[in-house]
Design an enzyme around this catalytic site. Structure first.
Site, PDB file in Angstrom:
ATOM      1  N   ALA A   1       0.929  -1.200   0.093  1.00 34.26           N
ATOM      2  CA  ALA A   1       0.106   0.179  -0.109  1.00 34.26           C
ATOM      3  C   ALA A   1       0.734   1.345  -0.006  1.00 34.26           C
ATOM      4  CB  ALA A   1      -1.142   0.109   1.088  1.00 34.26           C
TER       5      ALA A   1
ATOM      6  N   ASP B   1      -0.549   3.268  -2.780  1.00 31.46           N
ATOM      7  CA  ASP B   1      -2.298   3.482  -2.482  1.00 31.46           C
ATOM      8  C   ASP B   1      -2.074   4.866  -1.574  1.00 31.46           C
ATOM      9  OD1 ASP B   1      -2.438   1.218  -4.119  1.00 31.46           O
ATOM     10  OD2 ASP B   1      -2.701   0.145  -2.467  1.00 31.46           O
TER      11      ASP B   1
END
Ligand code: ADP
Length: 315
Positions: free
Chosen positions: A271, A274
């Site tokens: 992540a 992200d």
């Protein structure tokens, strides 16, 4: 609807806004993460969901953050919905399909190396763009739509429907933000992947690619080459992530390099991209200059990669 940020092919007004509505479109999965005792902890994650989760934390409360997907009608889908709602993410546009359920991935740990096993081939999210009326309703009143290459990859037959709805959103003054997030194993072959990604890029106001992935798929010789390829596809603002390397921005023809502060101990890079996207977007949408917006993205990503897991609560 206001469009006081990036819109169409120019940066029309950088003053930013303190309220608005962003909708993230994609797949949230069940995550099974191993514990030391051999059992697994169940969580929920997925690239577009991770970004929505960090956006919710980074944006002012007057911005709403919605998630659009399809889930099942079973108890695990209920738990996913409750998880999203508890995180402050709007769930109005999550459809429930009785004959499907959510996808799942399991994290396997072997000698401290993480690998991922997926069960997502028949997930409900694959049908998120099957109903054009539902899609149009979800995007009505949205100021910003966020999607990724994974969103496109899982759609199979419905990519044109999704792209049409994005075109309509832009025609109404909305903005489209796209992270190509190239995952070759989700696509039938590299040509289909590259064609679909660049076609979607023609509908993007902001592209947030990662150079390593782009170099592997498109053969880009440098992050600058990645930025230029998306600019040539018509994207007015491109932000190229490059792990610990400098981040490149290309905004209406102006290229800039932004150094990334080193992270002492990288624990888990899940992540990173992200969360960077969320920090960058929250700052950008609320009117910060590019340099500060990139720094905000890198700061969140640095905290995320310093801990285990995709969703780190200390923000
Ligand atoms: P993705 O997760 O999409 O592959 P990257 O690996 O390029 O994306 O990382 C996204 C962002 O996370 C980078 O732009 C940077 O801000 C941060 N980051 C990633 N790896 C490191 C690292 N080793 N040191 C410092 N920051 C990092």
């Amino acid at each position: 609807m206001h469009s006081r940020f990036l819109t169409g092919s120019t940066i029309s007004d950088q003053s930013g806004r303190q309220s608005g509505r962003i909708i993230s479109i994609g797949e949230c999965m069940v995550e099974l993460a191993p514990r030391a005792d051999g059992t697994y902890t169940m969580g929920f994650a997925g690239d577009t969901l991770n970004t929505a989760w960090y956006l919710r934390r980074a944006l002012p409360a007057a911005w709403s953050v919605d998630y659009m997907t399809c889930i099942g009608t079973d108890a695990v889908s209920d738990r996913m919905l409750a998880f999203l709602g508890d995180a402050g993410i709007g769930t109005t546009h999550i459809a429930r399909l009785p004959d499907r359920t959510v996808g799942l991935y399991l994290i396997e740990l072997a000698h401290a190396e993480r690998s991922f096993l997926y069960w997502r081939g028949q997930s409900a999210a694959r049908l998120l763009a099957r109903d054009p009326a539902r899609l149009a309703q979800a995007l009505t009143g949205a100021d910003v739509a966020y999607l990724s290459g994974i969103t496109l990859a899982i759609l199979e037959d419905d990519r044109p429907t999704l792209l049409t709805s994005l075109t309509e959103l832009r025609a109404r003054g909305g903005m489209v933000v796209f992270d190509p997030n190239l995952r070759s194993r989700l696509w039938p072959n590299a040509t289909i992947m590259c064609d679909a990604i660049m076609q979607a890029a023609t509908q993007a106001d902001i592209a947030l690619p990662s150079h390593e992935d782009e170099a592997a798929a498109f053969g880009d010789a440098s992050p600058e080459a990645t930025a230029r390829r998306y600019q040539q596809a018509g994207v007015p603002l491109v932000v190229v992530k490059n792990g610990p390397g400098s981040i490149i921005t290309l905004a209406n023809g102006t290229l800039a390099h932004h150094d990334v502060a080193p992270v002492q101990t990288v624990v888990d890079t899940t992540a990173a991209g992200d969360s960077f996207n969320a920090g960058f977007l929250a700052a950008h949408l609320t009117g910060n200059p590019l340099t500060q917006s990139v720094a905000a993205g890198a700061a969140i990503a640095a905290r995320v990669i310093s801990s285990h897991g995709a969703l780190i609560a200390q923000h």
